[in-house]
Design a protein around this motif. Structure first.
Motif, PDB file in Angstrom:
ATOM      1  N   ILE A 127     -20.317 -26.619 -28.261  1.00 38.96           N
ATOM      2  CA  ILE A 127     -19.478 -25.952 -29.257  1.00 38.96           C
ATOM      3  C   ILE A 127     -19.676 -26.572 -30.636  1.00 38.96           C
ATOM      4  O   ILE A 127     -18.972 -26.202 -31.577  1.00 38.96           O
ATOM      5  CB  ILE A 127     -17.991 -26.020 -28.861  1.00 38.96           C
ATOM      6  N   ASN A 128     -20.617 -27.496 -30.776  1.00 40.81           N
ATOM      7  CA  ASN A 128     -20.921 -28.109 -32.063  1.00 40.81           C
ATOM      8  C   ASN A 128     -22.113 -27.397 -32.700  1.00 40.81           C
ATOM      9  O   ASN A 128     -22.979 -26.874 -32.008  1.00 40.81           O
ATOM     10  CB  ASN A 128     -21.244 -29.593 -31.890  1.00 40.81           C
ATOM     11  N   GLY A 129     -22.157 -27.418 -34.024  1.00 45.07           N
ATOM     12  CA  GLY A 129     -23.275 -26.808 -34.727  1.00 45.07           C
ATOM     13  C   GLY A 129     -22.956 -25.401 -35.215  1.00 45.07           C
ATOM     14  O   GLY A 129     -21.813 -24.919 -35.128  1.00 45.07           O
ATOM     15  N   ARG A 130     -23.995 -24.741 -35.726  1.00 42.41           N
ATOM     16  CA  ARG A 130     -23.842 -23.421 -36.347  1.00 42.41           C
ATOM     17  C   ARG A 130     -25.007 -22.525 -35.943  1.00 42.41           C
ATOM     18  O   ARG A 130     -26.115 -23.005 -35.717  1.00 42.41           O
ATOM     19  CB  ARG A 130     -23.829 -23.551 -37.881  1.00 42.41           C
ATOM     20  N   ILE A 131     -24.739 -21.221 -35.844  1.00 47.05           N
ATOM     21  CA  ILE A 131     -25.782 -20.220 -35.659  1.00 47.05           C
ATOM     22  C   ILE A 131     -25.460 -19.029 -36.556  1.00 47.05           C
ATOM     23  O   ILE A 131     -24.300 -18.732 -36.823  1.00 47.05           O
ATOM     24  CB  ILE A 131     -25.916 -19.759 -34.190  1.00 47.05           C
ATOM     25  N   GLY A 132     -26.515 -18.343 -37.023  1.00 49.02           N
ATOM     26  CA  GLY A 132     -26.344 -17.193 -37.893  1.00 49.02           C
ATOM     27  C   GLY A 132     -26.161 -15.900 -37.117  1.00 49.02           C
ATOM     28  O   GLY A 132     -26.098 -15.875 -35.883  1.00 49.02           O
TER      29      GLY A 132
END
Length: 320
Positions: A127-132
């Motif tokens: 659940i960590n981080g980012r996606i576009g």
């Protein structure tokens, strides 16, 4: 050094309403460092988090720090008392304490901030981080295909076991189906939370999918709204979309209208079949009613004829 270079200066101040623990955790995530190193920045003395920046780069770093809850500022490049690579007080020119071995009383160095990555590392099962947006679509398509394949395998195994023992087939199919459902929910939550992080939103907003009416609009927002261009409190922006991501996202966008067309077609066929069945049922009911009316008419006519024969007077014969 030219006058058009800038640095980011931080003296431990936080934005209103931001707790110290939260800000430290955000900075540790932003700089990919540990909390112990971040603690050394909150001494109340000015620290240069980043130096030798152009004005646009300085604005980008400042925005990321603001999102993390830190009240930093941009200053023109000039010597300061503290820097991120040198957190002890600068002494007179005659004494050089820039090296830790030169001054045993100098605090440890906190070498964080200069290594802020341009793009974050992709992490799927977290659940960590980012996606576009496009990568969110691509991963959703991959998840859907994996679910269909797993469901097909479970069905095949269930039919094979059912020939030997239907009870075991039901139990095995239920357990495998439940495990597939749990896995689907877990991965969906993980990629959904990362998409929310890309927007700068808390992952807890994913629970809006459980709210009636809202859950029909919220997934569309995840597909439409663009993410933050620069770093935010959840880390650096995701890397550029690869060719595979673009292809998978395009396939998913083509798959959605196809499923809608198939759904409408099946629904229309079902409606027509139901209408035809109702018409056949009405025709059979009317036919049965007509046959019953005919039978009743015949019975009435026969009864009337029988009654007429019973009430007719006998006719004398000529011999009498």
């Amino acid at each position: 050094m030219s006058d058009n270079r800038f640095k980011i200066v931080f003296d431990g101040a936080l934005l209103p309403g931001v707790e110290s623990t939260t800000a430290k955790l955000n900075l540790a995530e932003l700089f990919k460092s540990d909390v112990e190193a971040i603690e050394k920045l909150f001494t109340g003395r000015p620290v240069a988090l980043k130096r030798d920046l152009s004005r646009p780069d300085a604005e980008t770093y400042l925005t990321a720090l603001k999102n993390a809850g830190v009240d930093a500022r941009i200053e023109a490049e000039q010597p300061v008392a503290f820097s991120l690579a040198e957190t002890h007080e600068t002494s007179s020119p005659g004494s050089d304490f820039s090296r830790s071995e030169a001054s045993p009383y100098a605090p440890p160095r906190a070498a964080v901030g200069d290594d802020l990555p341009e793009f974050a590392t992709l992490k799927v099962f977290t659940i960590n981080g980012r996606i576009g947006r496009l990568r969110y679509l691509a991963w959703t398509l991959a998840l859907t295909v994996a679910m269909l394949v797993a469901a097909g395998i479970i069905s095949t195994v269930g039919f094979a076991v059912a020939t030997a023992s239907p009870t075991i087939a039901i139990i095995l199919g239920s357990l495998l189906g439940f495990a597939l459902f749990v896995g689907l929910v877990v991965v969906s939550v993980q990629i959904g939370v990362q998409r929310l992080h890309d927007l700068g939103w808390s992952g807890w907003l994913y629970l809006l999918n459980l709210v009636p009416l809202v859950n029909s609009v919220f997934p569309i927002l995840l597909l439409v709204l663009p993410g933050n261009a620069g770093a935010n409190q959840y880390g650096a922006p995701p890397p550029p979309n690869s060719t595979a991501v673009k292809i998978l996202a395009s396939l998913w966008l083509a798959f959605i209208p196809l499923m809608l067309i198939i759904g409408l077609t099946l629904g229309m066929n079902g409606y027509l079949d139901q209408l035809e069945a109702n018409m056949d049922s009405s025709y059979e009911s009317s036919s049965i009613t007509s046959d019953e009316d005919v039978d009743q008419s015949v019975i009435v006519d026969e009864a009337a004829a029988q009654s007429a024969d019973d009430t007719a007077e006998p006719v004398d014969s000529p011999e009498q």
